[in-house]
Write an enzyme that holds these catalytic residues in place. Structure first.
Site, PDB file in Angstrom:
ATOM      1  N   HIS A   1      -8.773   5.600  11.166  1.00 50.65           N
ATOM      2  CA  HIS A   1      -8.062   4.407  10.692  1.00 50.65           C
ATOM      3  C   HIS A   1      -6.549   4.611  10.749  1.00 50.65           C
ATOM      4  CE1 HIS A   1      -6.540   1.652   7.466  1.00 50.65           C
ATOM      5  NE2 HIS A   1      -7.278   0.816   8.165  1.00 50.65           N
TER       6      HIS A   1
ATOM      7  N   THR B   1       4.321   3.186   4.444  1.00 49.66           N
ATOM      8  CA  THR B   1       3.855   4.568   4.497  1.00 49.66           C
ATOM      9  C   THR B   1       2.384   4.577   4.866  1.00 49.66           C
ATOM     10  OG1 THR B   1       5.407   5.184   2.746  1.00 49.66           O
ATOM     11  CG2 THR B   1       3.606   6.718   3.195  1.00 49.66           C
TER      12      THR B   1
ATOM     13  N   PHE C   1       0.861  -1.186   0.000  1.00 50.33           N
ATOM     14  CA  PHE C   1       0.000   0.000   0.000  1.00 50.33           C
ATOM     15  C   PHE C   1       0.896   1.234   0.000  1.00 50.33           C
ATOM     16  CE2 PHE C   1      -3.099   3.042   1.622  1.00 50.33           C
ATOM     17  CZ  PHE C   1      -4.209   2.697   0.868  1.00 50.33           C
TER      18      PHE C   1
END
EC number: 2.5.1.78
Length: 153
Positions: A88, A80, A22
């Protein structure tokens, strides 16, 4: 009084690197910086293994598997997490940090926290090799040094 320090020589050391997919456009740069630094300090490319995980939250599990395998002198964790409009971000950052720290303490293997936690994408890009240096490279230096400190004790 003895002063114990670690040098920055990576020759003969083996490293595992766990990188989150991600935000991979940033994490690729962190990974490249880490590998480049390890090699420039004497590590051989075949002594560096990389594992990709879905996101920062999943890093600690794979880091623990690497750390307990007996194959690595240190494990470097790269990812990251960029703040959004929900909480979240806080959960992912906190759990990734706690998990990575716990792996080092539980295993005695240096596990380096290289997860960027930024307020926006610009800050992340800066820390991946533009204005603020490359945090992947800095983590590699930290890994080399702490391995050598532990060897000196």
């Amino acid at each position: 009084m003895a002063k114990i320090t670690g040098n920055l020589v990576a020759t003969g050391l083996k490293f595992g690197i766990v990188t989150a997919r991600f935000n991979d456009f940033i994490n690729d740069k962190l990974l490249s910086g880490a590998i480049d630094t390890l090699v420039r300090h004497g590590a051989y490319e075949n002594d560096i293994d990389t594992a990709w995980v879905p996101g920062a939250f999943e890093i600690p599990l794979v880091a623990k598997k690497m750390a307990t395998s007996g194959k690595y002198d240190a494990v470097i964790c790269l990812g990251t997490v960029i703040s959004g409009s929900t909480t979240h971000y806080d959960y992912v950052c906190n759990e990734a940090a706690k998990g990575i720290g716990a792996v080092a303490l539980e295993t005695g293997v240096p596990v380096i926290f290289g997860v960027l936690t930024t307020e926006n994408i610009e800050q992340a890009i800066e820390r991946a090799g533009t204005k603020a240096g490359n945090k992947g490279s800095e983590c590699a230096l930290g890994a080399i040094e702490i391995v050598n400190v532990l060897k000196a004790i």
